[in-house]
Design an enzyme around this catalytic site. Structure first.
Site, PDB file in Angstrom:
ATOM      1  N   SER A 180      17.722   1.411  28.018  1.00  0.00           N
ATOM      2  CA  SER A 180      16.697   2.434  28.327  1.00  0.00           C
ATOM      3  C   SER A 180      16.509   3.367  27.132  1.00  0.00           C
ATOM      4  O   SER A 180      16.885   4.531  27.185  1.00  0.00           O
ATOM      5  CB  SER A 180      17.043   3.206  29.599  1.00  0.00           C
ATOM      6  OG  SER A 180      18.369   3.655  29.649  1.00  0.00           O
ATOM      7  N   SER A 235      27.470  -0.685  23.167  1.00  0.00           N
ATOM      8  CA  SER A 235      28.117   0.626  23.263  1.00  0.00           C
ATOM      9  C   SER A 235      29.219   0.660  24.319  1.00  0.00           C
ATOM     10  O   SER A 235      30.085   1.525  24.285  1.00  0.00           O
ATOM     11  CB  SER A 235      27.075   1.713  23.575  1.00  0.00           C
ATOM     12  OG  SER A 235      26.491   1.483  24.839  1.00  0.00           O
ATOM     13  N   GLY A 236      29.163  -0.283  25.257  1.00  0.00           N
ATOM     14  CA  GLY A 236      30.165  -0.328  26.316  1.00  0.00           C
ATOM     15  C   GLY A 236      29.642   0.073  27.681  1.00  0.00           C
ATOM     16  O   GLY A 236      30.413   0.246  28.618  1.00  0.00           O
TER      17      GLY A 236
END
Length: 197
Positions: free
Chosen positions: A106, A36-37
């Site tokens: 997470s 996602s970056g």
């Protein structure tokens, strides 16, 4: 678990460290799918903060798993323990007066919430780096999605293990069609607007 320990308050406290540093401490918790970056944006935020004299430390998933958490795998229970340990370590860094950046998938809301609950009010800043799964798979610098789709990797978030999106993140970066620099600036803007720096 030991019941014979108490928190020892030392004379040099967090407030003293923050005065010395010239800024508030906090935990920027970057969460999102693999690819996602998160790490890229967190790294840029740290560079920008460092360039302006802020004291920072970036905790990254792979780096932590090479050392402190090298005994953990990727089962749900190991993921929970991974985040618990990182949360405790992050709390100590914030107490040291440091702007702490934690970049971890997470995937579970309950674990992110448990880290938030470790911190004093306002210290936990959830940064949801939101990229469509297809975009993450296109980026896939390590080839992990392809391996997961081929069954070579089990319990891979977004494929055969769930990712629970944040419900009310402090910062929501839609990292699709913007540059990493623009995404990093959104985080810096939040810190300025809310008086952390």
């Amino acid at each position: 678990m030991s019941s014979n320990t108490i928190w020892h308050a030392h004379k040099v406290c967090r407030g003293s460290r923050e005065i010395l540093n010239g800024h508030k401490a906090c935990l920027l918790w970057f969460t999102g799918l693999s690819g996602s970056g998160k790490s890229t944006i967190a790294g840029l935020v740290e560079e920008k903060l460092h360039d302006t004299g802020k004291r920072t430390y970036l905790l990254d998933g792979d780096n932590v798993r090479k050392g402190m958490n090298k005994d953990l795998g990727f089962s749900d229970s190991d993921r929970v323990e991974n985040i618990r340990r990182i949360g405790e370590m992050s709390r100590l860094f914030v107490d040291a007066g440091i702007i702490t950046l934690s970049a971890f998938i997470s995937p579970f809301r309950s674990e992110r919430r448990s880290v938030r609950e470790l911190m004093p009010e306002g210290d936990f800043i959830e940064v949801f780096v939101d990229s469509p799964l297809a975009t993450c798979e296109q980026r896939d610098p390590k080839g992990l999605y392809q391996r997961a789709r081929q069954g070579e990797i089990q319990n891979f978030t977004g494929i055969d293990s769930p990712y629970e999106t944040p419900e009310k993140p402090e910062i929501h970066v839609i990292n699709d069609g913007i540059t990493p620099d623009e995404a990093a600036n959104a985080v810096i803007d939040y810190l300025v607007t809310h008086g952390y720096i």
